[in-house]
Scaffold this motif. Structure first.
Motif, PDB file in Angstrom:
ATOM      1  N   SER A 287       0.851  -1.179   0.000  1.00  0.00           N
ATOM      2  CA  SER A 287       0.000   0.000   0.000  1.00  0.00           C
ATOM      3  C   SER A 287       0.891   1.234   0.000  1.00  0.00           C
ATOM      4  O   SER A 287       2.101   1.152   0.246  1.00  0.00           O
ATOM      5  N   SER A 288       0.324   2.383  -0.283  1.00  0.00           N
ATOM      6  CA  SER A 288       1.136   3.602  -0.362  1.00  0.00           C
ATOM      7  C   SER A 288       1.846   3.877   0.957  1.00  0.00           C
ATOM      8  O   SER A 288       3.020   4.271   0.987  1.00  0.00           O
ATOM      9  N   ARG A 289       1.152   3.636   2.090  1.00  0.00           N
ATOM     10  CA  ARG A 289       1.775   3.861   3.396  1.00  0.00           C
ATOM     11  C   ARG A 289       2.921   2.885   3.641  1.00  0.00           C
ATOM     12  O   ARG A 289       3.988   3.270   4.132  1.00  0.00           O
ATOM     13  N   GLN A 290       2.714   1.626   3.277  1.00  0.00           N
ATOM     14  CA  GLN A 290       3.759   0.629   3.519  1.00  0.00           C
ATOM     15  C   GLN A 290       4.903   0.738   2.518  1.00  0.00           C
ATOM     16  O   GLN A 290       6.023   0.322   2.812  1.00  0.00           O
ATOM     17  N   LYS A 291       4.648   1.330   1.354  1.00  0.00           N
ATOM     18  CA  LYS A 291       5.757   1.603   0.434  1.00  0.00           C
ATOM     19  C   LYS A 291       6.731   2.580   1.075  1.00  0.00           C
ATOM     20  O   LYS A 291       7.963   2.423   1.000  1.00  0.00           O
ATOM     21  N   ARG A 292       6.229   3.614   1.739  1.00  0.00           N
ATOM     22  CA  ARG A 292       7.097   4.567   2.436  1.00  0.00           C
ATOM     23  C   ARG A 292       7.836   3.879   3.580  1.00  0.00           C
ATOM     24  O   ARG A 292       9.039   4.101   3.794  1.00  0.00           O
ATOM     25  N   ALA A 293       7.119   3.032   4.333  1.00  0.00           N
ATOM     26  CA  ALA A 293       7.746   2.333   5.448  1.00  0.00           C
ATOM     27  C   ALA A 293       8.816   1.364   4.952  1.00  0.00           C
ATOM     28  O   ALA A 293       9.869   1.196   5.589  1.00  0.00           O
ATOM     29  N   LEU A 294       8.566   0.731   3.814  1.00  0.00           N
ATOM     30  CA  LEU A 294       9.533  -0.189   3.222  1.00  0.00           C
ATOM     31  C   LEU A 294      10.810   0.548   2.851  1.00  0.00           C
ATOM     32  O   LEU A 294      11.926   0.102   3.158  1.00  0.00           O
ATOM     33  N   THR A 295      10.660   1.687   2.196  1.00  0.00           N
ATOM     34  CA  THR A 295      11.822   2.490   1.809  1.00  0.00           C
ATOM     35  C   THR A 295      12.619   2.922   3.044  1.00  0.00           C
ATOM     36  O   THR A 295      13.847   2.805   3.079  1.00  0.00           O
ATOM     37  N   TYR A 302      20.505  -0.259   5.729  1.00  0.00           N
ATOM     38  CA  TYR A 302      21.644  -0.393   4.822  1.00  0.00           C
ATOM     39  C   TYR A 302      22.306   0.946   4.507  1.00  0.00           C
ATOM     40  O   TYR A 302      23.132   1.037   3.599  1.00  0.00           O
ATOM     41  N   ALA A 303      21.931   1.981   5.261  1.00  0.00           N
ATOM     42  CA  ALA A 303      22.564   3.300   5.154  1.00  0.00           C
ATOM     43  C   ALA A 303      22.599   3.803   3.717  1.00  0.00           C
ATOM     44  O   ALA A 303      23.599   4.334   3.239  1.00  0.00           O
ATOM     45  N   LYS A 304      21.474   3.629   3.026  1.00  0.00           N
ATOM     46  CA  LYS A 304      21.367   4.102   1.646  1.00  0.00           C
ATOM     47  C   LYS A 304      20.171   5.042   1.547  1.00  0.00           C
ATOM     48  O   LYS A 304      19.062   4.681   1.956  1.00  0.00           O
ATOM     49  N   ALA A 305      20.417   6.204   0.991  1.00  0.00           N
ATOM     50  CA  ALA A 305      19.313   7.149   0.805  1.00  0.00           C
ATOM     51  C   ALA A 305      18.290   6.572  -0.162  1.00  0.00           C
ATOM     52  O   ALA A 305      17.083   6.775  -0.011  1.00  0.00           O
ATOM     53  N   ASP A 306      18.771   5.861  -1.179  1.00  0.00           N
ATOM     54  CA  ASP A 306      17.889   5.205  -2.138  1.00  0.00           C
ATOM     55  C   ASP A 306      18.181   3.711  -2.102  1.00  0.00           C
ATOM     56  O   ASP A 306      19.182   3.254  -2.669  1.00  0.00           O
ATOM     57  N   PRO A 307      17.345   2.917  -1.418  1.00  0.00           N
ATOM     58  CA  PRO A 307      17.636   1.496  -1.263  1.00  0.00           C
ATOM     59  C   PRO A 307      17.274   0.648  -2.478  1.00  0.00           C
ATOM     60  O   PRO A 307      17.521  -0.555  -2.466  1.00  0.00           O
ATOM     61  N   TYR A 308      16.701   1.257  -3.498  1.00  0.00           N
ATOM     62  CA  TYR A 308      16.223   0.464  -4.623  1.00  0.00           C
ATOM     63  C   TYR A 308      17.329   0.199  -5.628  1.00  0.00           C
ATOM     64  O   TYR A 308      18.211   1.027  -5.875  1.00  0.00           O
ATOM     65  N   ALA A 309      17.282  -1.008  -6.210  1.00  0.00           N
ATOM     66  CA  ALA A 309      18.344  -1.452  -7.104  1.00  0.00           C
ATOM     67  C   ALA A 309      18.171  -0.935  -8.524  1.00  0.00           C
ATOM     68  O   ALA A 309      19.086  -1.020  -9.329  1.00  0.00           O
ATOM     69  N   GLY A 310      17.008  -0.418  -8.849  1.00  0.00           N
ATOM     70  CA  GLY A 310      16.764   0.079 -10.198  1.00  0.00           C
ATOM     71  C   GLY A 310      15.334  -0.168 -10.609  1.00  0.00           C
ATOM     72  O   GLY A 310      14.436  -0.230  -9.768  1.00  0.00           O
ATOM     73  N   THR A 311      15.108  -0.312 -11.893  1.00  0.00           N
ATOM     74  CA  THR A 311      13.775  -0.585 -12.428  1.00  0.00           C
ATOM     75  C   THR A 311      13.869  -1.708 -13.445  1.00  0.00           C
ATOM     76  O   THR A 311      14.939  -2.002 -13.980  1.00  0.00           O
ATOM     77  N   ASP A 325      17.430 -10.445   0.805  1.00  0.00           N
ATOM     78  CA  ASP A 325      18.135 -11.695   1.061  1.00  0.00           C
ATOM     79  C   ASP A 325      17.730 -12.785   0.078  1.00  0.00           C
ATOM     80  O   ASP A 325      18.444 -13.791  -0.063  1.00  0.00           O
ATOM     81  N   PHE A 326      16.615 -12.616  -0.580  1.00  0.00           N
ATOM     82  CA  PHE A 326      16.108 -13.633  -1.491  1.00  0.00           C
ATOM     83  C   PHE A 326      16.083 -13.144  -2.934  1.00  0.00           C
ATOM     84  O   PHE A 326      15.249 -13.547  -3.731  1.00  0.00           O
ATOM     85  N   GLY A 327      17.030 -12.261  -3.242  1.00  0.00           N
ATOM     86  CA  GLY A 327      17.196 -11.791  -4.604  1.00  0.00           C
ATOM     87  C   GLY A 327      16.592 -10.418  -4.831  1.00  0.00           C
ATOM     88  O   GLY A 327      16.118  -9.760  -3.909  1.00  0.00           O
ATOM     89  N   VAL A 328      16.617 -10.004  -6.082  1.00  0.00           N
ATOM     90  CA  VAL A 328      16.049  -8.718  -6.474  1.00  0.00           C
ATOM     91  C   VAL A 328      14.569  -8.913  -6.769  1.00  0.00           C
ATOM     92  O   VAL A 328      14.201  -9.692  -7.643  1.00  0.00           O
ATOM     93  N   LEU A 329      13.723  -8.212  -6.014  1.00  0.00           N
ATOM     94  CA  LEU A 329      12.280  -8.341  -6.172  1.00  0.00           C
ATOM     95  C   LEU A 329      11.690  -7.062  -6.742  1.00  0.00           C
ATOM     96  O   LEU A 329      12.179  -5.966  -6.481  1.00  0.00           O
ATOM     97  N   ASN A 330      10.631  -7.220  -7.531  1.00  0.00           N
ATOM     98  CA  ASN A 330       9.857  -6.072  -7.980  1.00  0.00           C
ATOM     99  C   ASN A 330       9.139  -5.460  -6.782  1.00  0.00           C
ATOM    100  O   ASN A 330       8.742  -6.169  -5.856  1.00  0.00           O
ATOM    101  N   VAL A 331       8.946  -4.142  -6.812  1.00  0.00           N
ATOM    102  CA  VAL A 331       8.162  -3.453  -5.793  1.00  0.00           C
ATOM    103  C   VAL A 331       7.074  -2.647  -6.502  1.00  0.00           C
ATOM    104  O   VAL A 331       7.382  -1.806  -7.353  1.00  0.00           O
ATOM    105  N   VAL A 332       5.828  -2.921  -6.164  1.00  0.00           N
ATOM    106  CA  VAL A 332       4.684  -2.289  -6.825  1.00  0.00           C
ATOM    107  C   VAL A 332       3.775  -1.666  -5.771  1.00  0.00           C
ATOM    108  O   VAL A 332       3.415  -2.329  -4.788  1.00  0.00           O
ATOM    109  N   VAL A 333       3.413  -0.410  -5.958  1.00  0.00           N
ATOM    110  CA  VAL A 333       2.425   0.232  -5.083  1.00  0.00           C
ATOM    111  C   VAL A 333       1.033  -0.174  -5.555  1.00  0.00           C
ATOM    112  O   VAL A 333       0.690   0.017  -6.724  1.00  0.00           O
TER     113      VAL A 333
END
Length: 401
Positions: A287-295, A302-311, A325-333
């Motif tokens: 959800s939109s709220r949990q997307k923010r919490a995930l980021t 991991y001390a990264k301003a942008d934790p995402y690996a790309g698109t 830990d289980f690979g690169v996963l898609n993230v969808v709101v």
């Protein structure tokens, strides 16, 4: 703005000047991704099924030299069933409304200022309303694929309903913090509950709501007493009307913290049972709220301003990816998810299933019989969800909103 019941006329569907801006989001991520990956399936029955099979746990099974072949073994299969749900809308537009595209409602009252600018962009009201009905059906299908609860009736007195992911994911694959089940509604819009320490202002989300409430909304506790409480749509607001004598009500306090450890635990359970193994389609829906919490959680750990690996592009949609830990996963709101929820989904196992109506197709518009001076159409389709192995998915509920 709002819904118009019955026939569209020049009185209830007024024309205005200028560009037409859509207010309601029309994205349907789960439906779009699932249909785009598998292309959708077809069935020739209102019920459809698929099979599952497993293997025994691996073990060391030493054999004696020269021994006879061991006793025969085989693995039985199991079946999983879902049903197609009917999605049906109708549109009726008067002949006058079809013709009067230049009749504007703008200068309808004092001081009679006429807005300048572009003309009315809707040149065929009936076609436009059919398009809106199709968009509404797509939104409804996407909602049902998350929130549906299977109903397979024994007579035509009850409508069929397809199972959604939030219903079929159970056991250790459903991570829920503090869910309270088996409640009933009482008089004066109350919900009877004595087992927890709710307080006025607490946020809750219903996992099995009363008929008047929704499963994808946050509600606030009001009028808490010893044995009951009421809910409002705003903190300290007026209680929502709830009918008496409803049973099976369940809710979860929306207060748990989303942590990378908690998410990894859920992902591990899913991975150990064979899910999220195909990296291209392993997906976190938030959800939109949990997307923010995930980021925030990944950035902090991991001390990264942008934790995402790309698109990456999957099924025609551009999605963000995140390293786990289980690979690169898609993230969808996903707007349709409850605000307290996050879901781990193996998309390669998810398909929309359509009942193909002979000579018409799987989702179609057709003209209805004329009974007066209007155009009438219905939009019709029967659609269900194939979700594969339920253990290939996971859900986390009760996250703070």
């Amino acid at each position: 703005m709002g819904a118009v019941s019955g026939m569209g006329t020049t009185f209830n569907l007024p024309n205005y000047h200028g560009e037409l801006i859509k207010v309601t989001p029309t994205d349907t991520p789960l439906l779009s991704l699932a249909g785009g990956i598998g292309g959708g399936k077809q069935t020739d029955s209102v019920a459809f099924e698929w099979q599952t099979e497993d293997l025994r746990d691996p073990a060391s099974r030493p054999r004696l030299e020269g021994a006879d072949a061991p006793a025969a073994e085989a693995r039985s299969r199991a079946n999983v069933e879902n049903v197609c749900q009917i999605f049906q809308e109708s549109v009726a537009t008067s002949y006058t409304k079809l013709a009067a595209t230049g009749q504007y409602a703008t200068p309808s009252s004092a001081p009679y200022y006429t807005a300048s600018g572009e003309a009315n962009p809707v040149t065929n009201e009936h076609t436009h309303q059919v398009m809106l009905a199709l968009q509404q059906i797509a939104r409804d299908v996407n909602y049902v694929f998350w929130h549906g609860v299977k109903v397979k009736p024994t007579s035509n007195a009850t409508a069929r309903a397809t199972d959604g992911l939030l219903s079929v994911v159970t056991g250790t694959h459903r991570k829920v913090a503090g869910e309270i089940t088996g409640l009933t509604s009482g008089a004066s819009n109350t919900i009877n509950e004595t087992t927890t320490g709710l307080s006025n202002g607490d946020k809750i989300v219903f996992t099995a709501p009363p008929a008047e409430l929704r499963a994808d909304r946050v509600y606030y506790v009001v009028n808490k007493s010893t044995d009951s409480f009421k809910v409002a749509t705003t903190s300290g607001g007026s209680a929502v009307t709830i009918a008496n004598s409803q049973s099976g009500i369940a809710y979860v306090p929306a207060s748990a913290s989303l942590t990378t450890t908690g998410l990894s635990e859920l992902m591990q359970v899913v991975f150990d049972d064979g899910g999220i193994s195909q990296q291209g389609t392993a997906t976190l829906f938030a959800s939109s709220r949990q997307k923010r919490a995930l980021t925030a959680a990944f950035a902090a750990d991991y001390a990264k301003a942008d934790p995402y690996a790309g698109t990456r592009t999957i099924a025609g949609m551009s999605v963000e990816t995140i390293q786990t830990d289980f690979g690169v996963l898609n993230v969808v709101v996903e707007r349709t998810l409850p605000p307290d929820a996050l879901a781990v989904v193996s998309l390669e196992q998810v398909d929309p299933v359509f009942l193909n109506i002979p000579g018409k197709g799987v989702l179609f518009e057709e003209e209805l019989a004329k009974t007066g001076a209007s155009e009438k159409s219905q939009i019709y389709g029967e659609i269900g969800l194939k979700y594969g192995n339920a253990l290939a998915h996971g859900v986390w509920r009760g996250l703070a909103v």
